[in-house]
Design an enzyme around this catalytic site. Structure first.
Site, PDB file in Angstrom:
ATOM      1  N   HIS A   1       0.687  -6.276  13.485  1.00 17.87           N
ATOM      2  CA  HIS A   1       1.524  -5.064  13.507  1.00 17.87           C
ATOM      3  C   HIS A   1       0.897  -4.015  12.577  1.00 17.87           C
ATOM      4  CE1 HIS A   1       4.730  -2.308  13.227  1.00 17.87           C
ATOM      5  NE2 HIS A   1       5.136  -2.695  12.027  1.00 17.87           N
TER       6      HIS A   1
ATOM      7  N   CYS B   1      10.178  -3.592  14.512  1.00 14.44           N
ATOM      8  CA  CYS B   1       8.720  -3.608  14.749  1.00 14.44           C
ATOM      9  C   CYS B   1       8.239  -4.873  15.468  1.00 14.44           C
ATOM     10  CB  CYS B   1       7.971  -3.439  13.433  1.00 14.44           C
ATOM     11  SG  CYS B   1       8.377  -1.896  12.610  1.00 14.44           S
TER      12      CYS B   1
ATOM     13  N   ASN C   1       2.341   3.628  11.685  1.00 17.54           N
ATOM     14  CA  ASN C   1       3.212   2.539  12.149  1.00 17.54           C
ATOM     15  C   ASN C   1       4.106   3.078  13.268  1.00 17.54           C
ATOM     16  OD1 ASN C   1       5.175   0.604  12.524  1.00 17.54           O
ATOM     17  ND2 ASN C   1       5.503   0.213  10.334  1.00 17.54           N
TER      18      ASN C   1
HETATM   19  N1  COA Z   1       2.824   9.290  -2.250  1.00 13.52           N
HETATM   20  C1  COA Z   1       2.544   9.251  -3.560  1.00 13.52           C
HETATM   21  N2  COA Z   1       3.042   8.344  -4.402  1.00 13.52           N
HETATM   22  C2  COA Z   1       3.881   7.434  -3.889  1.00 13.52           C
HETATM   23  C3  COA Z   1       4.236   7.408  -2.531  1.00 13.52           C
HETATM   24  C4  COA Z   1       3.669   8.393  -1.698  1.00 13.52           C
HETATM   25  N3  COA Z   1       3.930   8.465  -0.386  1.00 13.52           N
HETATM   26  N4  COA Z   1       5.084   6.381  -2.310  1.00 13.52           N
HETATM   27  C5  COA Z   1       5.262   5.772  -3.497  1.00 13.52           C
HETATM   28  N5  COA Z   1       4.525   6.414  -4.458  1.00 13.52           N
HETATM   29  C6  COA Z   1       4.409   6.071  -5.871  1.00 13.52           C
HETATM   30  C7  COA Z   1       5.647   5.389  -6.427  1.00 13.52           C
HETATM   31  O1  COA Z   1       6.582   6.327  -6.904  1.00 13.52           O
HETATM   32  C8  COA Z   1       5.062   4.552  -7.531  1.00 13.52           C
HETATM   33  O2  COA Z   1       4.798   5.383  -8.653  1.00 13.52           O
HETATM   34  P1  COA Z   1       4.955   4.818 -10.151  1.00 13.52           P
HETATM   35  O3  COA Z   1       3.951   3.709 -10.256  1.00 13.52           O
HETATM   36  O4  COA Z   1       4.639   6.010 -10.975  1.00 13.52           O
HETATM   37  O5  COA Z   1       6.368   4.343 -10.244  1.00 13.52           O
HETATM   38  C9  COA Z   1       3.707   4.122  -6.979  1.00 13.52           C
HETATM   39  O6  COA Z   1       3.363   5.101  -5.976  1.00 13.52           O
HETATM   40  C10 COA Z   1       3.721   2.753  -6.351  1.00 13.52           C
HETATM   41  O7  COA Z   1       4.886   2.686  -5.493  1.00 13.52           O
HETATM   42  P2  COA Z   1       5.180   1.468  -4.553  1.00 13.52           P
HETATM   43  O8  COA Z   1       6.419   1.755  -3.772  1.00 13.52           O
HETATM   44  O9  COA Z   1       5.102   0.211  -5.365  1.00 13.52           O
HETATM   45  O10 COA Z   1       3.905   1.584  -3.598  1.00 13.52           O
HETATM   46  P3  COA Z   1       3.332   0.529  -2.591  1.00 13.52           P
HETATM   47  O11 COA Z   1       1.939   0.240  -2.951  1.00 13.52           O
HETATM   48  O12 COA Z   1       4.261  -0.624  -2.378  1.00 13.52           O
HETATM   49  O13 COA Z   1       3.277   1.390  -1.257  1.00 13.52           O
HETATM   50  C11 COA Z   1       4.475   1.495   0.777  1.00 13.52           C
HETATM   51  C12 COA Z   1       4.475   1.864  -0.708  1.00 13.52           C
HETATM   52  C13 COA Z   1       5.786   1.966   1.394  1.00 13.52           C
HETATM   53  C14 COA Z   1       3.301   2.192   1.433  1.00 13.52           C
HETATM   54  C15 COA Z   1       4.332  -0.034   0.894  1.00 13.52           C
HETATM   55  O14 COA Z   1       5.301  -0.666   0.112  1.00 13.52           O
HETATM   56  C16 COA Z   1       4.442  -0.525   2.301  1.00 13.52           C
HETATM   57  O15 COA Z   1       3.563  -0.306   3.096  1.00 13.52           O
HETATM   58  N6  COA Z   1       5.511  -1.263   2.589  1.00 13.52           N
HETATM   59  C17 COA Z   1       5.693  -1.875   3.901  1.00 13.52           C
HETATM   60  C18 COA Z   1       5.868  -0.810   4.935  1.00 13.52           C
HETATM   61  C19 COA Z   1       6.040  -1.397   6.284  1.00 13.52           C
HETATM   62  O16 COA Z   1       5.232  -2.145   6.699  1.00 13.52           O
HETATM   63  N7  COA Z   1       7.146  -1.049   6.896  1.00 13.52           N
HETATM   64  C20 COA Z   1       7.446  -1.446   8.201  1.00 13.52           C
HETATM   65  C21 COA Z   1       7.657  -2.876   8.290  1.00 13.52           C
HETATM   66  S1  COA Z   1       7.959  -3.179   9.914  1.00 13.52           S
END
Ligand code: COA
Length: 363
Positions: A269, A128, A299
């Site tokens: 980004h 990215c 993204n």
């Molecule tokens: N839909 C519904 N629930 C979801 C989900 C989805 N798409 N993804 C995760 N969950 C759930 C998880 O299972 C977890 O449930 P629990 O609390 O019962 O265990 C809860 O939501 C929180 O999960 P978590 O992974 O901690 O969520 P988050 O707030 O970190 O969001 C991302 C997940 C992937 C959106 C976030 O971590 C993110 O944006 N990461 C960076 C992504 C990025 O920028 N990538 C590219 C970098 S270049």
């Protein structure tokens, strides 16, 4: 033994200094838009509400069968050349994580389809952060005098590497391409790149990866499906993204000698709205100076920054010459920031250009 001299930090460029200047902006978004509701209907275990509140994304574009990264890159490149009123350029750089093939690079095909056969062209992979890495390389080639112009394209088809059942990634990523034409000009020109900061940390390469297909794990028969897809450790990536983009942005501002309130436009980004808000808050950039298109495109990895710039230029939300901060973070890990002034160029958008039939050639 004589120790090497410490790295020399040059003075920030004065108005008369040579700089790479953006003179054209182009974008390409495949016409198929996928809403959050559609992902749910396709069987993904998620909800519109979760995606909107946890990421800020409402739709993303999908290239669809038969449309490749090069098809998007050609359209975005052509759009940028059109915006700059140019028919040629000195060198073509394609930043991508999703090249058409492992070998050869996508750049030469893109250049030829743009009518630029003979022009040097290559791919650059920094996930990215790829576009800002490529912009820095191109900028150095222009200011050194090696070339007088460059076409820098960020293009991705993440739909080809995402597991449609992985809710951690399927909700976030979208397809698209953005491009800029760069010409050698002066640091006083609107659109001038003034300073860059790049960095990487290979010790955390496990956070974002495709396990199979490289030389460490070459294709041998049918790999387990999980190894063929892009995998991301979301929460850890989230923390690293906030940390790295904030510190890299601070570094580039220090190099440019811009105090924080001097930043008139900020484009980060487009990964997750919560990440962007956290970075802007730490940098004390007020919301009205933050620009992006995350909610519509998700993204788009290496295409993210140029597509967000193209979108802001099309909406005329930033004045040409405004002091602009760009920052990105991606797999590798990699991060990159740039201090620049907002270009005067207008955005051109084009639809993907399918590759013409190749006759009897074997690939
Ligand atoms: N839909 C519904 N629930 C979801 C989900 C989805 N798409 N993804 C995760 N969950 C759930 C998880 O299972 C977890 O449930 P629990 O609390 O019962 O265990 C809860 O939501 C929180 O999960 P978590 O992974 O901690 O969520 P988050 O707030 O970190 O969001 C991302 C997940 C992937 C959106 C976030 O971590 C993110 O944006 N990461 C960076 C992504 C990025 O920028 N990538 C590219 C970098 S270049």
């Amino acid at each position: 033994m004589t120790l090497p001299a410490p790295p020399c930090r040059a003075e920030p460029p004065g108005p008369a200094s040579t700089a790479a200047v953006i003179t054209g902006l182009g974008g390409c978004l495949p016409p198929t838009k996928i809403t959050n509701g559609q992902l749910v209907r396709e069987g993904l275990d998620t909800s519109d509400e979760w995606i909107r509140t946890r990421t800020g994304i409402r739709t993303r574009h999908r290239a669809g069968p038969g449309v490749s990264t090069a098809d998007l890159a050609v359209a975005a490149g052509r759009a940028a050349l059109h915006s700059a009123n140019r028919t040629h350029t000195g060198i073509v750089l394609v930043a991508t994580t999703t090249p058409d093939r492992l070998c050869p690079a996508t750049g030469p095909e893109v250049a030829t389809r743009l009518g630029l056969t003979g022009t040097p062209a290559f791919d650059l992979s920094a996930v990215c952060s790829g576009f800002l890495y490529a912009a820095n390389v191109a900028s150095a080639l222009l200011t050194s005098g090696a070339f007088d112009s460059a076409l820098v394209i960020g293009a991705e088809t993440y739909s080809t590497i995402i597991d449609p059942r992985d809710r951690n990634t399927a909700v976030i990523f979208g397809d698209g391409a953005g491009a800029v034409c760069l010409e050698r000009g002066s640091a006083a020109d609107p659109g001038a790149f003034l300073r860059f900061d790049l960095g990487s940390d290979g010790a955390r390469s496990d956070l974002i990866a495709i396990a199979d297909g490289g030389s460490r794990s070459p294709h041998r028969g049918e790999p387990p499906p999980a190894d063929r897809f892009f995998r991301m450790r979301g929460p850890e990536v989230y923390k690293q993204a906030v940390l790295r983009m904030t510190s890299s942005a601070r570094t580039v501002l220090a190099l440019a000698e811009w105090p924080l309130p001097a930043v008139e436009a900020f484009i980060g980004h487009q990964a997750n709205q919560r990440i962007l808000d956290a970075v802007a808050q730490r940098l004390r950039v007020p919301p009205e100076r933050c620009h992006g298109n995350l909610r519509h495109v998700g993204n788009t990895a290496a295409a993210s920054i140029p597509l967000a710039m193209a979108d802001a230029a099309a909406r005329h939300v930033v004045e040409p010459g405004a002091r602009t901060l760009l920052t990105a973070f991606g797999g590798g890990l990699t991060w990159a920031s740039a201090a620049m002034t907002w270009p005067a160029a207008a955005t051109t958008y084009l639809l993907p250009e399918r590759r013409p039939p190749q006759g009897d050639h074997h690939e």
